[in-house]
Design a protein around this motif. Structure first.
Motif, PDB file in Angstrom:
ATOM      1  N   GLU A  88       0.970  -1.424  -0.393  1.00 56.59           N
ATOM      2  CA  GLU A  88      -0.117  -0.165   0.299  1.00 56.59           C
ATOM      3  C   GLU A  88       0.760   1.344  -0.070  1.00 56.59           C
ATOM      4  N   GLU A  89       1.981   1.324   1.031  1.00 56.17           N
ATOM      5  CA  GLU A  89       2.696   2.596   1.064  1.00 56.17           C
ATOM      6  C   GLU A  89       3.846   2.590  -0.284  1.00 56.17           C
ATOM      7  N   ARG A  90       3.947   1.390  -0.934  1.00 55.63           N
ATOM      8  CA  ARG A  90       3.998   1.446  -2.174  1.00 55.63           C
ATOM      9  C   ARG A  90       3.718   1.699  -3.668  1.00 55.63           C
ATOM     10  N   HIS A  91       2.339   1.331  -3.574  1.00 52.22           N
ATOM     11  CA  HIS A  91       1.589   2.185  -4.575  1.00 52.22           C
ATOM     12  C   HIS A  91       1.374   3.278  -4.551  1.00 52.22           C
ATOM     13  N   ALA A  92       0.984   3.978  -2.780  1.00 60.02           N
ATOM     14  CA  ALA A  92       1.351   5.837  -2.995  1.00 60.02           C
ATOM     15  C   ALA A  92       2.525   6.517  -3.478  1.00 60.02           C
ATOM     16  N   VAL A  93       3.338   6.104  -4.006  1.00 54.68           N
ATOM     17  CA  VAL A  93       4.309   6.346  -4.519  1.00 54.68           C
ATOM     18  C   VAL A  93       4.825   6.499  -6.458  1.00 54.68           C
ATOM     19  N   ALA A  94       3.778   4.677  -6.420  1.00 53.19           N
ATOM     20  CA  ALA A  94       4.215   4.590  -8.291  1.00 53.19           C
ATOM     21  C   ALA A  94       3.799   5.609  -9.252  1.00 53.19           C
ATOM     22  N   ASP A  95       4.226   5.897 -10.251  1.00 48.26           N
ATOM     23  CA  ASP A  95       3.875   6.821 -11.247  1.00 48.26           C
ATOM     24  C   ASP A  95       3.890   5.345 -12.119  1.00 48.26           C
ATOM     25  N   PHE A  96       4.520   4.444 -12.471  1.00 48.06           N
ATOM     26  CA  PHE A  96       4.312   3.514 -13.304  1.00 48.06           C
ATOM     27  C   PHE A  96       4.428   2.139 -11.964  1.00 48.06           C
ATOM     28  N   GLU A  97       3.332   1.438 -12.809  1.00 48.52           N
ATOM     29  CA  GLU A  97       3.762  -0.179 -11.688  1.00 48.52           C
ATOM     30  C   GLU A  97       3.728  -0.829 -12.810  1.00 48.52           C
ATOM     31  N   ILE A  98       4.650  -1.897 -12.009  1.00 43.63           N
ATOM     32  CA  ILE A  98       5.394  -3.699 -12.669  1.00 43.63           C
ATOM     33  C   ILE A  98       5.155  -4.523 -11.723  1.00 43.63           C
ATOM     34  N   VAL A  99       4.125  -5.520 -12.524  1.00 43.59           N
ATOM     35  CA  VAL A  99       3.586  -6.796 -11.716  1.00 43.59           C
ATOM     36  C   VAL A  99       4.763  -7.703 -12.544  1.00 43.59           C
ATOM     37  N   ASN A 100       5.159  -8.636 -11.279  1.00 46.88           N
ATOM     38  CA  ASN A 100       6.497 -10.122 -11.819  1.00 46.88           C
ATOM     39  C   ASN A 100       5.886 -10.555 -11.315  1.00 46.88           C
ATOM     40  N   GLU A 101       4.805 -11.181 -11.627  1.00 49.04           N
ATOM     41  CA  GLU A 101       4.288 -12.263 -11.513  1.00 49.04           C
ATOM     42  C   GLU A 101       4.504 -13.676 -12.484  1.00 49.04           C
ATOM     43  N   GLY A 102       4.915 -13.506 -13.487  1.00 54.58           N
ATOM     44  CA  GLY A 102       5.011 -14.201 -14.585  1.00 54.58           C
ATOM     45  C   GLY A 102       6.401 -15.054 -15.225  1.00 54.58           C
ATOM     46  N   THR A 103       6.211 -14.562 -16.571  1.00 54.84           N
ATOM     47  CA  THR A 103       7.164 -14.823 -17.166  1.00 54.84           C
ATOM     48  C   THR A 103       8.794 -13.498 -17.270  1.00 54.84           C
ATOM     49  N   LEU A 104       9.823 -13.895 -18.247  1.00 52.95           N
ATOM     50  CA  LEU A 104      10.558 -12.805 -18.025  1.00 52.95           C
ATOM     51  C   LEU A 104      10.192 -12.024 -19.250  1.00 52.95           C
ATOM     52  N   GLU A 105       9.886 -12.624 -20.524  1.00 60.97           N
ATOM     53  CA  GLU A 105       8.894 -11.990 -21.515  1.00 60.97           C
ATOM     54  C   GLU A 105       7.534 -11.373 -21.194  1.00 60.97           C
ATOM     55  N   GLU A 106       7.020 -11.690 -19.775  1.00 61.26           N
ATOM     56  CA  GLU A 106       6.272 -11.150 -19.765  1.00 61.26           C
ATOM     57  C   GLU A 106       6.466  -9.467 -19.197  1.00 61.26           C
ATOM     58  N   LEU A 107       7.459  -9.926 -18.276  1.00 64.31           N
ATOM     59  CA  LEU A 107       8.007  -9.090 -17.292  1.00 64.31           C
ATOM     60  C   LEU A 107       8.790  -7.884 -18.264  1.00 64.31           C
ATOM     61  N   TYR A 108       8.970  -8.283 -19.237  1.00 64.35           N
ATOM     62  CA  TYR A 108      10.315  -7.321 -19.883  1.00 64.35           C
ATOM     63  C   TYR A 108       8.756  -6.819 -21.025  1.00 64.35           C
ATOM     64  N   ALA A 109       7.546  -6.973 -21.335  1.00 66.94           N
ATOM     65  CA  ALA A 109       6.498  -6.615 -22.213  1.00 66.94           C
ATOM     66  C   ALA A 109       6.755  -5.372 -21.306  1.00 66.94           C
ATOM     67  N   GLN A 110       6.400  -5.091 -20.334  1.00 69.62           N
ATOM     68  CA  GLN A 110       5.829  -4.254 -19.122  1.00 69.62           C
ATOM     69  C   GLN A 110       7.166  -3.097 -19.236  1.00 69.62           C
ATOM     70  N   VAL A 111       8.061  -3.949 -19.152  1.00 69.06           N
ATOM     71  CA  VAL A 111       9.261  -2.678 -18.896  1.00 69.06           C
ATOM     72  C   VAL A 111       9.488  -2.009 -20.402  1.00 69.06           C
ATOM     73  N   ASP A 112       9.453  -2.361 -21.402  1.00 70.63           N
ATOM     74  CA  ASP A 112       9.072  -1.856 -22.932  1.00 70.63           C
ATOM     75  C   ASP A 112       7.941  -0.446 -22.959  1.00 70.63           C
ATOM     76  N   ALA A 113       7.226  -0.955 -22.240  1.00 70.37           N
ATOM     77  CA  ALA A 113       5.450  -0.343 -22.286  1.00 70.37           C
ATOM     78  C   ALA A 113       6.535   1.351 -21.602  1.00 70.37           C
ATOM     79  N   ILE A 114       6.395   1.194 -20.573  1.00 72.65           N
ATOM     80  CA  ILE A 114       7.413   1.942 -19.785  1.00 72.65           C
ATOM     81  C   ILE A 114       8.315   3.144 -20.218  1.00 72.65           C
ATOM     82  N   TRP A 115       9.022   2.117 -20.882  1.00 68.52           N
ATOM     83  CA  TRP A 115      10.420   2.808 -22.057  1.00 68.52           C
ATOM     84  C   TRP A 115       9.929   3.693 -22.548  1.00 68.52           C
ATOM     85  N   GLU A 116       8.849   3.627 -23.094  1.00 67.25           N
ATOM     86  CA  GLU A 116       8.403   3.883 -24.620  1.00 67.25           C
ATOM     87  C   GLU A 116       7.441   5.585 -24.026  1.00 67.25           C
ATOM     88  N   GLN A 117       6.913   5.207 -22.731  1.00 68.70           N
ATOM     89  CA  GLN A 117       6.195   5.954 -22.242  1.00 68.70           C
ATOM     90  C   GLN A 117       7.377   7.021 -21.500  1.00 68.70           C
TER      91      GLN A 117
END
Length: 200
Positions: free
Chosen positions: A167-196
């Motif tokens: 909850e404390e982390r959500h309060a400061v986050a401008d971008f959130e990544i949920v890392n509960e899947g594959t490495l490819e799924e993680l990287y896809a989220q990172v790539d999308a944030i990178w573009e933003q």
């Protein structure tokens, strides 16, 4: 169009996979400044920081290799607020100084990502243009710490409990990544944030 981001904080609880996110951001072109690594460097043997820590805590915190015995130092400050503040008073100003120096050396237009495990706990949100937070469930984080770092389940849960809550982390986050899947799924989220981050 607004100026692109140039100074971003990255954080997440232990076992969340923050290091994997930092690795991907570096592959995409960001400069990663690791505060944990710098905290070790500024008190390495032969530095003024090392001398000050030894003066404050005594020669028994020096290991056989001539470096600080981090486990012993951790035992000294765990649960002792005054001792922890004394140690932080030695390390934190030196890390800040190192961060400023390294960030100043980065070419203009480069995204600098400061990897800070305790960003939330230290109240550092306002130092950054944006903060990326990596999340994963407690159970998954415990499993990772037991498997990858050799911790006992009790130790893993204790380490997690000592940090900020989601909850404390959500309060400061401008971008959130949920890392509960594959490495490819993680990287896809990172790539999308990178573009933003590049076009915001």
């Amino acid at each position: 169009m607004a100026e692109p981001y140039s100074w971003v904080g990255l954080t997440g609880g232990i076992g969340s996979g923050k290091s994997s996110v930092a690795k991907r951001l570096a592959e995409l072109g960001a400069v990663i400044l690791d505060s944990d690594l710098m905290a070790r460097e500024v008190v390495a043997a032969g530095t003024p920081g090392f001398d000050e820590v030894v003066a404050a805590f005594g020669p028994s915190i020096v290991g056989a290799n001539g470096e600080l015995d981090r486990a012993e130092l951790g035992r000294r400050v765990f649960g002792d607020q005054a001792a922890r503040r004394r140690l932080e008073g030695i390390i934190h100003p030196r890390v800040r100084e190192e961060l400023v120096a390294r960030a100043a050396a980065v070419p203009p237009g480069t995204l600098v990502v400061n990897d800070v495990p305790l960003l939330v706990e230290a109240g550092l949100k306002d130092q950054y243009q944006a903060v990326i937070v990596v999340f994963a469930s407690v159970e998954l984080r415990v499993a990772r710490l037991v498997t990858a770092r050799g911790m006992s389940e009790a130790e893993a849960r204790s380490r997690i409990a000592a940090q900020a809550t989601d909850e404390e982390r959500h309060a400061v986050a401008d971008f959130e990544i949920v890392n509960e899947g594959t490495l490819e799924e993680l990287y896809a989220q990172v790539d999308a944030i990178w573009e933003q981050l590049k076009v915001s």
